[in-house]
Design an enzyme around this catalytic site. Structure first.
Site: not given
Length: 328
Positions: A180, A66
């Site tokens: 993600d 991320s």
């Protein structure tokens, strides 16, 4: 172990600098840095990287999930100065100006404006051309496979790794739809080890959050910025109200969509990180006290960078002691 988006390209950094990773009496011992997820709290990675570098601890291997891929990728590409300048320039208004809201598709935000910023800084940089080994962790939609992106365009890998489900649109890379990486590996210690690290330092941004992500609650502010920046049409007003409702509570006190999604994501991320770190613990950990920093507080870069630097400074004696004990 995760699935690989491409063949791993093993590389080592230039060993010209004197640092704890140098070993004139034997094989080079590589330092890995696992940069964790955490939304806006990721700006603290900049401070950590600055402090480690100032003390001669330069990673040979970086794995990020991320927001960790943004800081790690920019450092690896020699663009940390540009990232820090950008982060420090953000205000609440500027943050919203970067959010190109979509009322259709797979995400609330298309991410085009953020991509433009990354393209401007990183251009056509490819992961395999970086001076250090780098991996961006992403999650495959549908299968839940953990994907390590170790080749290809750096910007695409970064965007796939931070594509928060429902907020950012996923990316299609190598025949897979990716989003993600924090959903499967928020602090990718194992990626560093597999890529060749002898000593792994984890930067964990979610250990002190107490699961209380915050979002902007100012209706008038959100509407004014959305209208001014063109994030949503000024008319009809229902569109602006829809935009606000993603962030604000309902009259009954129920959270908006974005608030609920981020809160759920934070809880999931925390549980996964605890399990993964227990199963594959790092050799050392840096954890800044970021509990009062909200998930969307990107405008607080000055504070977060300072907190990251302070956390690294406090952790350094233990890191160096552990390094000498394990590899000395």
């Amino acid at each position: 172990m995760g699935l690989f988006g491409s063949t791993i390209a093993m590389k080592s950094a230039d060993s010209g600098d004197s640092s704890p990773s140098d070993n004139s009496s034997g094989p080079r011992r590589k330092i890995g840095l696992a940069l964790g997820a955490g939304g806006a709290r990721g700006w603290s990675h900049i401070g950590v990287l600055r402090e480690l570098e100032a003390n001669g601890l330069k990673p040979d291997i970086i794995a990020g999930a991320s927001v960790g891929t943004i800081a790690g990728g920019c450092w690896a590409a020699g663009k940390l100065d540009e990232l820090e300048e950008f982060a420090r320039s953000l205000t609440k208004r500027r943050v919203f100006s970067l959010l190109d809201v979509s009322l259709s598709g797979a995400g609330l935000i298309t991410g085009r404006r953020l991509k433009s910023r990354l393209d401007s800084a990183l251009g056509e940089t490819k992961i395999e051309d970086l001076p250090v080994t780098f991996a961006a962790v992403a999650t495959e939609i549908g299968t839940g496979h953990e994907i390590w992106l170790t080749q290809g365009h750096l910007v695409d890998a970064i965007r796939a790794s931070y594509a928060l489900p429902g907020i950012f649109e996923p990316l299609f890379i190598n025949g897979r739809w990716l989003f993600d990486g924090a959903l499967v590996n928020p602090v990718p210690v194992n990626a560093c080890r597999t890529l060749g690290a002898d000593f792994v330092i984890a930067i964990n941004l979610i250990a002190d959050t107490r699961l209380r992500p915050t979002v902007i609650q100012d209706n008038a502010f959100v509407e004014a910025v959305a209208t001014e920046t063109g994030a949503v049409p000024a008319a009809p007003r229902a569109h602006s109200g829809l935009f606000r409702s993603q962030f604000d509570k309902s009259p009954a006190g129920a959270p908006g969509i974005a608030t609920a999604m981020v809160d759920a994501f934070n809880i999931t991320q925390d549980r996964i990180a605890r399990a993964r770190l227990a199963g594959d613990p790092p050799d050392a950990t840096i954890g800044a006290r970021l509990g009062r920093i909200g998930f969307f507080d990107f405008h607080r870069a000055d504070e977060m960078i300072a907190l990251g630097r302070e956390a690294a400074r406090k952790a350094l004696p233990e890191i160096l002691e552990e390094y000498d004990m394990r590899l000395g």
